[in-house]
Write a protein that holds these residues in place. Structure first.
Motif, PDB file in Angstrom:
ATOM      1  N   LEU A  64       5.976  -6.048  -3.287  1.00 51.16           N
ATOM      2  CA  LEU A  64       5.216  -7.101  -3.964  1.00 51.16           C
ATOM      3  C   LEU A  64       4.974  -6.743  -5.428  1.00 51.16           C
ATOM      4  O   LEU A  64       5.114  -7.587  -6.317  1.00 51.16           O
ATOM      5  CB  LEU A  64       3.889  -7.346  -3.247  1.00 51.16           C
ATOM      6  N   LYS A  65       4.620  -5.475  -5.678  1.00 49.80           N
ATOM      7  CA  LYS A  65       4.395  -5.027  -7.063  1.00 49.80           C
ATOM      8  C   LYS A  65       5.662  -5.175  -7.893  1.00 49.80           C
ATOM      9  O   LYS A  65       5.626  -5.656  -9.027  1.00 49.80           O
ATOM     10  CB  LYS A  65       3.931  -3.571  -7.089  1.00 49.80           C
ATOM     11  N   LYS A  66       6.797  -4.750  -7.319  1.00 49.35           N
ATOM     12  CA  LYS A  66       8.074  -4.830  -8.042  1.00 49.35           C
ATOM     13  C   LYS A  66       8.457  -6.270  -8.366  1.00 49.35           C
ATOM     14  O   LYS A  66       9.133  -6.530  -9.357  1.00 49.35           O
ATOM     15  CB  LYS A  66       9.186  -4.169  -7.231  1.00 49.35           C
ATOM     16  N   ASP A  67       8.023  -7.216  -7.525  1.00 54.51           N
ATOM     17  CA  ASP A  67       8.336  -8.628  -7.743  1.00 54.51           C
ATOM     18  C   ASP A  67       7.309  -9.334  -8.622  1.00 54.51           C
ATOM     19  O   ASP A  67       7.333 -10.551  -8.764  1.00 54.51           O
ATOM     20  CB  ASP A  67       8.459  -9.359  -6.404  1.00 54.51           C
ATOM     21  N   GLY A  68       6.374  -8.559  -9.209  1.00 57.11           N
ATOM     22  CA  GLY A  68       5.417  -9.127 -10.145  1.00 57.11           C
ATOM     23  C   GLY A  68       4.117  -9.620  -9.535  1.00 57.11           C
ATOM     24  O   GLY A  68       3.291 -10.213 -10.228  1.00 57.11           O
ATOM     25  N   PHE A  69       3.929  -9.391  -8.248  1.00 63.57           N
ATOM     26  CA  PHE A  69       2.675  -9.787  -7.613  1.00 63.57           C
ATOM     27  C   PHE A  69       1.649  -8.668  -7.725  1.00 63.57           C
ATOM     28  O   PHE A  69       1.997  -7.507  -7.991  1.00 63.57           O
ATOM     29  CB  PHE A  69       2.905 -10.137  -6.139  1.00 63.57           C
ATOM     30  N   ASN A  70       0.371  -9.001  -7.511  1.00 64.40           N
ATOM     31  CA  ASN A  70      -0.705  -8.023  -7.599  1.00 64.40           C
ATOM     32  C   ASN A  70      -1.387  -7.888  -6.234  1.00 64.40           C
ATOM     33  O   ASN A  70      -2.360  -8.583  -5.958  1.00 64.40           O
ATOM     34  CB  ASN A  70      -1.723  -8.460  -8.661  1.00 64.40           C
ATOM     35  N   PRO A  71      -0.879  -7.006  -5.372  1.00 66.09           N
ATOM     36  CA  PRO A  71      -1.522  -6.825  -4.063  1.00 66.09           C
ATOM     37  C   PRO A  71      -2.943  -6.301  -4.249  1.00 66.09           C
ATOM     38  O   PRO A  71      -3.151  -5.272  -4.889  1.00 66.09           O
ATOM     39  CB  PRO A  71      -0.656  -5.792  -3.360  1.00 66.09           C
ATOM     40  N   MET A  72      -3.907  -7.030  -3.722  1.00 65.47           N
ATOM     41  CA  MET A  72      -5.312  -6.670  -3.907  1.00 65.47           C
ATOM     42  C   MET A  72      -5.838  -5.761  -2.802  1.00 65.47           C
ATOM     43  O   MET A  72      -6.688  -4.924  -3.055  1.00 65.47           O
ATOM     44  CB  MET A  72      -6.161  -7.929  -4.002  1.00 65.47           C
ATOM     45  N   ASP A  73      -5.358  -5.951  -1.583  1.00 63.30           N
ATOM     46  CA  ASP A  73      -5.885  -5.179  -0.467  1.00 63.30           C
ATOM     47  C   ASP A  73      -4.963  -5.342   0.727  1.00 63.30           C
ATOM     48  O   ASP A  73      -4.128  -6.251   0.753  1.00 63.30           O
ATOM     49  CB  ASP A  73      -7.291  -5.677  -0.103  1.00 63.30           C
ATOM     50  N   ALA A  74      -5.088  -4.489   1.683  1.00 59.87           N
ATOM     51  CA  ALA A  74      -4.424  -4.628   2.972  1.00 59.87           C
ATOM     52  C   ALA A  74      -5.488  -4.348   4.021  1.00 59.87           C
ATOM     53  O   ALA A  74      -6.171  -3.322   3.946  1.00 59.87           O
ATOM     54  CB  ALA A  74      -3.265  -3.641   3.096  1.00 59.87           C
ATOM     55  N   VAL A  75      -5.680  -5.252   4.962  1.00 59.65           N
ATOM     56  CA  VAL A  75      -6.735  -5.101   5.959  1.00 59.65           C
ATOM     57  C   VAL A  75      -6.158  -5.222   7.364  1.00 59.65           C
ATOM     58  O   VAL A  75      -5.167  -5.915   7.578  1.00 59.65           O
ATOM     59  CB  VAL A  75      -7.864  -6.143   5.774  1.00 59.65           C
ATOM     60  N   PHE A  76      -6.784  -4.548   8.276  1.00 57.88           N
ATOM     61  CA  PHE A  76      -6.421  -4.631   9.680  1.00 57.88           C
ATOM     62  C   PHE A  76      -7.330  -5.650  10.343  1.00 57.88           C
ATOM     63  O   PHE A  76      -8.540  -5.604  10.181  1.00 57.88           O
ATOM     64  CB  PHE A  76      -6.590  -3.268  10.358  1.00 57.88           C
ATOM     65  N   GLU A  77      -6.752  -6.582  11.062  1.00 52.74           N
ATOM     66  CA  GLU A  77      -7.522  -7.524  11.868  1.00 52.74           C
ATOM     67  C   GLU A  77      -7.103  -7.324  13.310  1.00 52.74           C
ATOM     68  O   GLU A  77      -5.924  -7.387  13.628  1.00 52.74           O
ATOM     69  CB  GLU A  77      -7.242  -8.962  11.445  1.00 52.74           C
ATOM     70  N   GLY A  78      -8.070  -7.077  14.143  1.00 56.03           N
ATOM     71  CA  GLY A  78      -7.742  -6.860  15.543  1.00 56.03           C
ATOM     72  C   GLY A  78      -8.865  -6.126  16.237  1.00 56.03           C
ATOM     73  O   GLY A  78     -10.025  -6.280  15.882  1.00 56.03           O
ATOM     74  N   ALA A  79      -8.518  -5.326  17.195  1.00 49.91           N
ATOM     75  CA  ALA A  79      -9.516  -4.599  17.968  1.00 49.91           C
ATOM     76  C   ALA A  79      -9.060  -3.172  18.189  1.00 49.91           C
ATOM     77  O   ALA A  79      -7.879  -2.906  18.396  1.00 49.91           O
ATOM     78  CB  ALA A  79      -9.739  -5.282  19.310  1.00 49.91           C
TER      79      ALA A  79
END
Length: 82
Positions: free
Chosen positions: A14-29
């Protein structure tokens, strides 16, 4: 591929394609009944890296109905938006 490697690869892409990843979160249990997992939850909570609830699921003797108690962990949605 391990989850860690896959997530980091996606973030880098995503960074290489010019996007700005803000966070990565786990959703689940995650089963947090074990002491070591609860210690991890405390560590994540201390560093504000977790948001959600721990749900303790139980039954009452003589009753087959499932009950639960929710314990908030980390910043909750209302707090996070302030």
């Amino acid at each position: 591929m391990k989850v860690k490697d896959e997530v980091l690869k996606i973030i880098d892409g995503l960074k290489k394609d010019g996007f700005n990843p803000m966070d990565a979160v786990f959703e689940g249990a995650i089963d947090v009944k074990e002491d070591t997992t609860l210690e991890l939850m405390d560590k994540l909570n201390s560093s504000n890296a977790v948001s959600g609830v721990v749900r303790v699921i139980f039954t009452v003797e003589g009753d087959s109905n499932i009950r639960f108690v929710e314990i908030p962990v980390g910043k909750q949605q209302e707090e996070a938006q302030s």
